[in-house]
Design an enzyme around this catalytic site. Structure first.
Site, mmCIF file in Angstrom:
data_model
loop_
_atom_site.group_PDB
_atom_site.id
_atom_site.type_symbol
_atom_site.label_atom_id
_atom_site.label_comp_id
_atom_site.label_asym_id
_atom_site.label_seq_id
_atom_site.Cartn_x
_atom_site.Cartn_y
_atom_site.Cartn_z
ATOM 1 N N SER A 23 42.349 16.633 24.793
ATOM 2 C CA SER A 23 42.654 17.536 25.915
ATOM 3 C C SER A 23 44.156 17.778 26.026
ATOM 4 O O SER A 23 44.612 18.455 26.939
ATOM 5 C CB SER A 23 42.113 16.953 27.227
ATOM 6 O OG SER A 23 42.559 15.616 27.398
ATOM 7 N N ASN A 110 40.456 6.703 34.035
ATOM 8 C CA ASN A 110 39.592 7.396 34.995
ATOM 9 C C ASN A 110 40.251 7.567 36.363
ATOM 10 O O ASN A 110 40.175 8.635 36.968
ATOM 11 C CB ASN A 110 38.256 6.658 35.139
ATOM 12 C CG ASN A 110 37.496 6.617 33.830
ATOM 13 O OD1 ASN A 110 37.885 7.288 32.872
ATOM 14 N ND2 ASN A 110 36.444 5.816 33.759
ATOM 15 N N THR A 155 33.477 53.792 57.458
ATOM 16 C CA THR A 155 32.366 52.855 57.262
ATOM 17 C C THR A 155 31.478 53.551 56.246
ATOM 18 O O THR A 155 31.423 54.791 56.220
ATOM 19 C CB THR A 155 31.564 52.581 58.552
ATOM 20 O OG1 THR A 155 30.950 53.805 58.954
ATOM 21 C CG2 THR A 155 32.434 52.065 59.693
ATOM 22 N N HIS A 156 30.845 52.785 55.390
ATOM 23 C CA HIS A 156 30.004 53.354 54.326
ATOM 24 C C HIS A 156 30.806 54.312 53.425
ATOM 25 O O HIS A 156 30.223 55.206 52.809
ATOM 26 C CB HIS A 156 28.780 54.093 54.882
ATOM 27 C CG HIS A 156 28.014 53.315 55.902
ATOM 28 N ND1 HIS A 156 26.928 52.521 55.582
ATOM 29 C CD2 HIS A 156 28.197 53.159 57.249
ATOM 30 C CE1 HIS A 156 26.458 51.942 56.673
ATOM 31 N NE2 HIS A 156 27.226 52.307 57.698
ATOM 32 N N LYS A 283 48.508 61.438 33.448
ATOM 33 C CA LYS A 283 47.963 60.278 34.167
ATOM 34 C C LYS A 283 49.003 59.289 34.673
ATOM 35 O O LYS A 283 49.992 59.011 34.010
ATOM 36 C CB LYS A 283 46.995 59.498 33.238
ATOM 37 C CG LYS A 283 45.711 60.204 32.894
ATOM 38 C CD LYS A 283 44.773 60.430 34.079
ATOM 39 C CE LYS A 283 44.093 59.157 34.531
ATOM 40 N NZ LYS A 283 43.139 58.662 33.548
ATOM 41 N N ASN A 285 48.171 55.626 36.193
ATOM 42 C CA ASN A 285 47.017 54.776 36.511
ATOM 43 C C ASN A 285 47.396 53.561 37.352
ATOM 44 O O ASN A 285 48.419 52.934 37.099
ATOM 45 C CB ASN A 285 46.352 54.306 35.214
ATOM 46 C CG ASN A 285 45.772 55.454 34.411
ATOM 47 O OD1 ASN A 285 45.349 56.456 34.982
ATOM 48 N ND2 ASN A 285 45.782 55.323 33.101
ATOM 49 N N GLU A 290 43.845 47.530 39.448
ATOM 50 C CA GLU A 290 42.585 47.345 38.718
ATOM 51 C C GLU A 290 42.495 45.946 38.109
ATOM 52 O O GLU A 290 41.440 45.310 38.120
ATOM 53 C CB GLU A 290 42.467 48.384 37.602
ATOM 54 C CG GLU A 290 42.305 49.807 38.111
ATOM 55 C CD GLU A 290 42.551 50.811 36.994
ATOM 56 O OE1 GLU A 290 41.872 50.739 35.966
ATOM 57 O OE2 GLU A 290 43.446 51.664 37.148
ATOM 58 N N LYS A 325 39.899 20.798 34.175
ATOM 59 C CA LYS A 325 41.320 21.155 34.204
ATOM 60 C C LYS A 325 41.645 22.588 33.808
ATOM 61 O O LYS A 325 42.430 23.265 34.488
ATOM 62 C CB LYS A 325 42.107 20.167 33.345
ATOM 63 C CG LYS A 325 42.408 18.881 34.131
ATOM 64 C CD LYS A 325 43.004 17.802 33.288
ATOM 65 C CE LYS A 325 41.969 17.073 32.498
ATOM 66 N NZ LYS A 325 40.921 16.411 33.346
HETATM 67 N N1 ARG Z 1 41.332 13.380 29.154
HETATM 68 C C1 ARG Z 1 40.487 12.794 30.108
HETATM 69 C C2 ARG Z 1 40.139 13.802 31.190
HETATM 70 O O1 ARG Z 1 40.756 14.801 31.215
HETATM 71 C C3 ARG Z 1 41.155 11.613 30.713
HETATM 72 C C4 ARG Z 1 40.216 10.542 31.179
HETATM 73 C C5 ARG Z 1 39.524 9.978 30.035
HETATM 74 N N2 ARG Z 1 38.769 8.829 30.355
HETATM 75 C C6 ARG Z 1 37.900 8.326 29.527
HETATM 76 N N3 ARG Z 1 37.269 7.300 29.885
HETATM 77 N N4 ARG Z 1 37.639 8.887 28.374
HETATM 78 O O2 ARG Z 1 39.263 13.628 32.001
#
Ligand code: ARG
Length: 460
Positions: A23, A110, A155-156, A283, A285, A290, A325
């Site tokens: 990640s 965690n 309205t409408h 044009k 725009n 939009e 995320k």
């Molecule tokens: N990269 C993980 C996340 O975004 C971090 C936590 C990972 N924890 C684990 N036990 N693998 O959630």
């Protein structure tokens, strides 16, 4: 290179798997919060005597240097270390040796990751609220500038009753005011520390969760370690508030797209907030409007995505949660960009006030006022409604508007109509007499403006 968690493994991860599970490419945005969280944790470990004061000091020093490395663009990000947390921890050990390995005592990724996200989202909500306030300020400015401009209200999407342009603009002020409140509310739920929940069950070390929470500026701590590591409600609440705010911007943009058409001709975008066509030279725009409208789709998508990720997750942490995320980051980036660009567009748009004022003389938007006129003379409103309906039909057949009728014509439909009818159904009268609280009369709009200004002043 060996993984931090490589002890029980006999084989290296498949390269594809490594790329799939990593990640780092997106969670590196959390580097500052990750370091902040780790520094608070290390200080707490030192204070509690869980690690030596010397090690705690070395960790804090190392992390501070790492922060500088990242900000200088000199940090060696390595995807094989999965995420921002393990990248920073690995670098710390490279820099300070064995003491670095003590940082993760009494902590898990965690509680670590979600602490980072709590911190990040709190800061971003505050930044977004400032942009919401800016946008509200623009609406107040434009409403003040055009306080007395009369235009048709709809309205409408049918001409309904004459209103003030300022009244129309201020309607969006109040929508954004509710958005601001929802953001405050979602921030309150983000303002709680999961740190110290460990992997999910707490820890055997004598930690001090209140201390880390205070260090990090959290108002309180999660009372349940399992809830702490698996709760993403605060993200969903923010995404919901963001989606609603985006929907408001989208509605405003939809109006501006309509209004900038030749058919309405109520506004002209500033050249700096419009684009041209590659084939049609004439044009201009309203792309900005939009695109803001279009991006509403992804904002709803972000909310739905995270809601859906969460729905099937038993307690506690599962890797599914890593999917929160990108949606969160996208929502923050999108909403910030849309708030900025919409504020600029509204600040610069030219209101074609003559066209607006002219429009209310070319429609039947004063029909309610004619019915009110009759009702005020004692005719039951329902009957007045029917009389005016017939009169409107007559006018349509004759190809004219109510104000074009002679007194005799009026009296054919209702004998009690007098010569004061012309003033009674003039657009200015229609607007000026709507003095009920929150109505479009200039006096009421002035009160609204004062309330709006007060809100913005108190916020600074
Ligand atoms: N990269 C993980 C996340 O975004 C971090 C936590 C990972 N924890 C684990 N036990 N693998 O959630």
């Amino acid at each position: 290179m060996t993984k931090l968690w490589g002890g029980r493994f006999t084989k290296a991860a498949d390269k594809t798997v490594e790329g799939f599970t990593a990640s780092l490419s997106f969670d590196r945005r959390l580097y500052k919060q990750d370091i902040q969280g780790s520094i608070a944790h290390a200080r707490m470990l030192g204070r509690q005597g869980i690690i030596s004061a010397e090690d705690a000091g070395a960790i804090v020093q190392g992390l501070t240097e790492i922060l500088a490395e990242i900000e200088a663009g000199e940090f060696p990000f390595r995807q094989e270390f999965e995420d921002i947390h393990l990248n920073i921890e690995r670098r710390l050990t490279e820099k300070i040796g064995l003491a670095g390995g003590r940082l993760h005592t009494a902590r898990s990724r965690n509680d670590q990751v979600v602490t980072d996200v709590h911190l990040w989202v709190k800061t971003e909500i505050t930044a977004i609220q400032a942009l919401v306030s800016d946008m509200q300020g623009v609406l107040v400015d434009r409403a003040t500038e055009h306080r007395d401009v009369i235009m048709p209200g709809y309205t409408h999407l049918q001409r309904a009753q004459p209103i003030l342009l300022s009244h129309h603009l201020l309607a969006y002020f109040w929508m954004l005011e509710r958005d601001h409140g929802r953001l405050t509310d979602s921030r309150r739920r983000a303002d709680i520390s999961p740190l110290g929940a460990g992997a999910m069950a707490g820890t055997t070390f004598p930690i001090d969760r209140e201390f880390t929470a205070t260090e990090l500026g959290f108002a309180s701590v999660y009372p349940n370690s399992m809830d702490a590591v698996s709760d993403r409600d605060f993200i969903i609440e923010f995404l919901a508030a963001a989606a609603i705010c985006q929907m408001h911007l989208s509605r405003l943009c939809e109006e501006l797209v309509n209004w900038s058409s030749t058919e309405f001709g109520f506004v002209e975008m500033d050249d700096s907030y419009a684009t041209g066509s590659s084939i049609m030279p004439q044009k201009k725009n309203p792309d900005v409007a939009e695109l803001v409208r279009g991006k509403t789709g992804r904002m709803y998508g972000n909310l739905m995505a995270v809601l859906t990720v969460l729905k099937g997750i038993p307690l506690t942490y599962h890797s599914d949660l890593q999917e929160d995320k990108q949606r969160l980051f996208d929502a923050v980036d999108t909403l910030k960009a849309c708030l900025k660009v919409t504020a600029g567009m509204v600040a610069t748009v030219k209101f074609n006030t003559a066209r607006m004022a002219g429009a209310v003389r070319q429609d039947f938007s004063n029909a309610t006022d004619l019915a009110d006129y009759l009702a005020k003379q004692g005719m039951p409103f329902r009957e007045a409604h029917a009389v005016v309906g017939k009169l409107v039909l007559y006018c349509i057949q004759e190809g004219k508007f109510l104000a074009d009728c002679t007194l005799l014509e009026f009296q054919r439909f209702a004998a009690r109509i007098g010569p004061d009818i012309y003033v009674a159904i003039a657009p200015e009268t229609c607007v000026n007499l709507r003095t009920s609280a929150g109505g479009t009369a200039p006096a009421e709009v002035t009160k609204q403006l004062a309330m709006a200004e007060q809100i913005l002043t108190n916020r600074i």
